[in-house]
Design a protein around this motif. Structure first.
Motif, PDB file in Angstrom:
ATOM      1  N   ARG A  37       0.837  -1.211   0.000  1.00 37.15           N
ATOM      2  CA  ARG A  37       0.000   0.000   0.000  1.00 37.15           C
ATOM      3  C   ARG A  37       0.867   1.255   0.000  1.00 37.15           C
ATOM      4  O   ARG A  37       0.576   2.234  -0.711  1.00 37.15           O
ATOM      5  CB  ARG A  37      -0.919  -0.021   1.227  1.00 37.15           C
ATOM      6  CG  ARG A  37      -1.675   1.270   1.484  1.00 37.15           C
ATOM      7  CD  ARG A  37      -2.709   1.116   2.580  1.00 37.15           C
ATOM      8  NE  ARG A  37      -2.155   0.727   3.864  1.00 37.15           N
ATOM      9  CZ  ARG A  37      -1.627   1.576   4.747  1.00 37.15           C
ATOM     10  NH1 ARG A  37      -1.569   2.871   4.454  1.00 37.15           N
ATOM     11  NH2 ARG A  37      -1.163   1.149   5.906  1.00 37.15           N
ATOM     12  N   GLU A  38       1.931   1.232   0.778  1.00 34.91           N
ATOM     13  CA  GLU A  38       2.752   2.432   0.950  1.00 34.91           C
ATOM     14  C   GLU A  38       3.594   2.766  -0.270  1.00 34.91           C
ATOM     15  O   GLU A  38       4.118   3.876  -0.373  1.00 34.91           O
ATOM     16  CB  GLU A  38       3.654   2.256   2.172  1.00 34.91           C
ATOM     17  CG  GLU A  38       2.875   2.257   3.492  1.00 34.91           C
ATOM     18  CD  GLU A  38       3.772   2.039   4.696  1.00 34.91           C
ATOM     19  OE1 GLU A  38       4.958   1.671   4.495  1.00 34.91           O
ATOM     20  OE2 GLU A  38       3.292   2.211   5.834  1.00 34.91           O
ATOM     21  N   GLN A  95       1.581   5.837  -4.937  1.00 36.00           N
ATOM     22  CA  GLN A  95       1.298   7.243  -4.716  1.00 36.00           C
ATOM     23  C   GLN A  95      -0.166   7.561  -5.045  1.00 36.00           C
ATOM     24  O   GLN A  95      -0.719   7.007  -6.004  1.00 36.00           O
ATOM     25  CB  GLN A  95       2.222   8.117  -5.568  1.00 36.00           C
ATOM     26  CG  GLN A  95       3.696   7.946  -5.237  1.00 36.00           C
ATOM     27  CD  GLN A  95       3.978   8.205  -3.762  1.00 36.00           C
ATOM     28  OE1 GLN A  95       3.551   9.218  -3.206  1.00 36.00           O
ATOM     29  NE2 GLN A  95       4.692   7.281  -3.121  1.00 36.00           N
ATOM     30  N   PRO A  96      -0.814   8.420  -4.264  1.00 40.39           N
ATOM     31  CA  PRO A  96      -2.241   8.711  -4.479  1.00 40.39           C
ATOM     32  C   PRO A  96      -2.562   9.153  -5.898  1.00 40.39           C
ATOM     33  O   PRO A  96      -3.579   8.732  -6.476  1.00 40.39           O
ATOM     34  CB  PRO A  96      -2.516   9.833  -3.469  1.00 40.39           C
ATOM     35  CG  PRO A  96      -1.474   9.648  -2.413  1.00 40.39           C
ATOM     36  CD  PRO A  96      -0.259   9.144  -3.120  1.00 40.39           C
ATOM     37  N   GLY A 109      -2.805  17.319   0.756  1.00 41.21           N
ATOM     38  CA  GLY A 109      -3.285  16.842   2.051  1.00 41.21           C
ATOM     39  C   GLY A 109      -2.155  16.263   2.883  1.00 41.21           C
ATOM     40  O   GLY A 109      -1.156  15.798   2.359  1.00 41.21           O
ATOM     41  N   ARG A 110      -2.357  16.316   4.153  1.00 45.89           N
ATOM     42  CA  ARG A 110      -1.325  15.841   5.068  1.00 45.89           C
ATOM     43  C   ARG A 110      -1.454  14.337   5.279  1.00 45.89           C
ATOM     44  O   ARG A 110      -2.532  13.839   5.587  1.00 45.89           O
ATOM     45  CB  ARG A 110      -1.445  16.575   6.402  1.00 45.89           C
ATOM     46  CG  ARG A 110      -0.220  16.452   7.266  1.00 45.89           C
ATOM     47  CD  ARG A 110      -0.292  17.443   8.398  1.00 45.89           C
ATOM     48  NE  ARG A 110       0.921  17.422   9.183  1.00 45.89           N
ATOM     49  CZ  ARG A 110       1.150  18.216  10.216  1.00 45.89           C
ATOM     50  NH1 ARG A 110       0.231  19.113  10.561  1.00 45.89           N
ATOM     51  NH2 ARG A 110       2.271  18.143  10.890  1.00 45.89           N
ATOM     52  N   ARG A 111      -0.366  13.616   5.102  1.00 49.84           N
ATOM     53  CA  ARG A 111      -0.372  12.169   5.235  1.00 49.84           C
ATOM     54  C   ARG A 111       0.685  11.743   6.235  1.00 49.84           C
ATOM     55  O   ARG A 111       1.842  12.139   6.133  1.00 49.84           O
ATOM     56  CB  ARG A 111      -0.120  11.493   3.881  1.00 49.84           C
ATOM     57  CG  ARG A 111      -1.277  11.698   2.899  1.00 49.84           C
ATOM     58  CD  ARG A 111      -0.972  11.109   1.530  1.00 49.84           C
ATOM     59  NE  ARG A 111      -2.117  11.289   0.648  1.00 49.84           N
ATOM     60  CZ  ARG A 111      -3.054  10.381   0.445  1.00 49.84           C
ATOM     61  NH1 ARG A 111      -2.969   9.205   1.056  1.00 49.84           N
ATOM     62  NH2 ARG A 111      -4.072  10.625  -0.362  1.00 49.84           N
ATOM     63  N   ARG A 112       0.278  10.915   7.181  1.00 50.13           N
ATOM     64  CA  ARG A 112       1.216  10.458   8.205  1.00 50.13           C
ATOM     65  C   ARG A 112       2.166   9.390   7.677  1.00 50.13           C
ATOM     66  O   ARG A 112       3.271   9.223   8.189  1.00 50.13           O
ATOM     67  CB  ARG A 112       0.443   9.915   9.412  1.00 50.13           C
ATOM     68  CG  ARG A 112      -0.324  10.988  10.185  1.00 50.13           C
ATOM     69  CD  ARG A 112      -1.078  10.372  11.341  1.00 50.13           C
ATOM     70  NE  ARG A 112      -2.104   9.421  10.884  1.00 50.13           N
ATOM     71  CZ  ARG A 112      -2.833   8.671  11.688  1.00 50.13           C
ATOM     72  NH1 ARG A 112      -2.654   8.719  12.994  1.00 50.13           N
ATOM     73  NH2 ARG A 112      -3.743   7.859  11.197  1.00 50.13           N
ATOM     74  N   THR A 113       1.728   8.652   6.676  1.00 52.86           N
ATOM     75  CA  THR A 113       2.557   7.596   6.101  1.00 52.86           C
ATOM     76  C   THR A 113       2.605   7.759   4.589  1.00 52.86           C
ATOM     77  O   THR A 113       1.711   8.378   4.000  1.00 52.86           O
ATOM     78  CB  THR A 113       1.984   6.207   6.436  1.00 52.86           C
ATOM     79  OG1 THR A 113       0.652   6.117   5.918  1.00 52.86           O
ATOM     80  CG2 THR A 113       1.972   5.968   7.938  1.00 52.86           C
ATOM     81  N   LEU A 116      -0.829   5.141  -0.207  1.00 54.68           N
ATOM     82  CA  LEU A 116      -2.278   5.233  -0.022  1.00 54.68           C
ATOM     83  C   LEU A 116      -2.669   5.054   1.438  1.00 54.68           C
ATOM     84  O   LEU A 116      -1.973   4.410   2.215  1.00 54.68           O
ATOM     85  CB  LEU A 116      -2.982   4.159  -0.855  1.00 54.68           C
ATOM     86  CG  LEU A 116      -2.887   4.252  -2.376  1.00 54.68           C
ATOM     87  CD1 LEU A 116      -3.589   3.071  -3.009  1.00 54.68           C
ATOM     88  CD2 LEU A 116      -3.472   5.570  -2.885  1.00 54.68           C
ATOM     89  N   ARG A 117      -3.822   5.630   1.784  1.00 52.60           N
ATOM     90  CA  ARG A 117      -4.421   5.375   3.085  1.00 52.60           C
ATOM     91  C   ARG A 117      -5.230   4.082   2.998  1.00 52.60           C
ATOM     92  O   ARG A 117      -5.630   3.636   1.922  1.00 52.60           O
ATOM     93  CB  ARG A 117      -5.333   6.529   3.487  1.00 52.60           C
ATOM     94  CG  ARG A 117      -4.634   7.880   3.654  1.00 52.60           C
ATOM     95  CD  ARG A 117      -5.604   8.905   4.220  1.00 52.60           C
ATOM     96  NE  ARG A 117      -4.954  10.189   4.467  1.00 52.60           N
ATOM     97  CZ  ARG A 117      -5.083  11.251   3.685  1.00 52.60           C
ATOM     98  NH1 ARG A 117      -5.839  11.171   2.579  1.00 52.60           N
ATOM     99  NH2 ARG A 117      -4.470  12.392   3.976  1.00 52.60           N
ATOM    100  N   GLU A 150      -8.528   4.493   1.305  1.00 54.76           N
ATOM    101  CA  GLU A 150      -8.428   4.628  -0.149  1.00 54.76           C
ATOM    102  C   GLU A 150      -8.314   3.256  -0.807  1.00 54.76           C
ATOM    103  O   GLU A 150      -8.903   3.012  -1.867  1.00 54.76           O
ATOM    104  CB  GLU A 150      -7.235   5.518  -0.498  1.00 54.76           C
ATOM    105  CG  GLU A 150      -7.444   6.968  -0.085  1.00 54.76           C
ATOM    106  CD  GLU A 150      -6.186   7.812  -0.204  1.00 54.76           C
ATOM    107  OE1 GLU A 150      -6.307   9.053  -0.300  1.00 54.76           O
ATOM    108  OE2 GLU A 150      -5.066   7.232  -0.174  1.00 54.76           O
TER     109      GLU A 150
END
Length: 278
Positions: free
Chosen positions: A22-23, A26-27, A36-40, A43-44, A47
């Motif tokens: 997942r990580e 890229q979105p 937008g702010r993403r902690r990791t 993708l979330r 998503e």
């Protein structure tokens, strides 16, 4: 081993594998706004769930390694969403406990005919490996060209151990970085069939403790299959050797393969004969 240990370990492995896949996406690659702010990175979870057409809570539980039922149809949707290739998809199915093909057997010993076959291949180096990279058989040419495996204690005759942790490893492949990356990825793919087995756990633990490079590559969660490719070996006696490593699967013996190193040019052919035949 306590009941449920193997199943628990499979869920933990699937959790880490899904998160790593997942990580890496890229979105913006799948139509989401990059802002937008993403902690990791990547993708979330919500998503992924949206793209795969599954519930957010359900996917979150799956990635957290909870004990939930999962169907092949859902895994297929997640595989497409995470852009898994064939090997990664098969790895995910194995971790989920879903069988894609016939069960794979194992072999505790090799018939003498296999050693005779390897000996007849000289001056081409050849060996027999299992999916754990244990060296089960080899010919004299392998000892003279690649590494003198006959001089190494039986308990250390494992290519992962020789490559990453043992001082006995003396052959120098020019493309050793890519070889090491591929070996760890193939080992991780194979390990999905052996989660909870003491011999696999012991080898992985010793490698992680002995080799920072192995630990780094292991945490990438890449998966691959053994492949045939041209390798360049710098032999201390004759210099560069260009050989194609060809895998021949011994299907009747389970997850075993014979790797034969054949020269790709006449110069390497002559050097092999000099090394082996003197």
């Amino acid at each position: 081993m306590p009941a449920g240990t193997d199943k628990d370990e499979r869920r933990r492995a699937m959790s880490a594998f899904l998160r790593s896949r997942r990580e890496r996406i890229q979105p913006e690659e799948v139509g989401f706004a990059p802002g937008g702010r993403r902690r990791t990175p990547g993708l979330r979870r919500e998503e992924v769930a949206q793209l795969a057409g599954v519930g957010v809570t359900w996917y979150t539980w799956l990635e957290q390694g909870r004990d939930i039922n999962v169907s092949a149809q859902v895994l297929e949707a997640i595989s497409r969403t995470l852009r898994l290739d064939r090997l990664e998809r098969n790895h995910l199915y194995t971790l989920a406990g879903l069988v894609l093909g016939p069960a794979k057997g194992d072999c505790a010993s090799l018939p003498g005919s296999v050693q005779k076959m390897l000996d007849q291949l000289s001056p081409y180096p050849a060996q027999v490996l299992n999916s754990r990279y244990d060296v089960l058989a080899f010919n004299d040419a392998y000892c003279k060209v690649i590494i003198d495996i006959d001089a190494i204690p039986i308990e250390e005759r494992n290519l992962l151990w020789l490559t990453f942790a043992s001082k006995e490893w003396r052959c120098a492949f020019a493309d050793s970085d890519s070889i090491k990356l591929h070996m760890v990825a193939a080992y991780r793919a194979a390990s999905a069939d052996h989660l909870g087995e003491p011999s696999w756990q012991d080898l992985t633990g010793r490698l992680l403790a002995s080799s920072p490079l192995f630990a780094e590559l292991w945490e990438r969660y890449d998966v691959a299959a053994p492949s045939s490719k041209v390798k360049v070996l710098n032999n201390e006696r004759v210099g560069l050797l260009r050989m194609e490593a060809v895998n021949l699967w011994l299907s009747q013996l389970g997850q075993l393969r014979s790797t034969v190193y054949t020269p790709v040019d006449e110069e390497t052919e002559a050097k092999l004969r000099l090394l082996v035949d003197g």
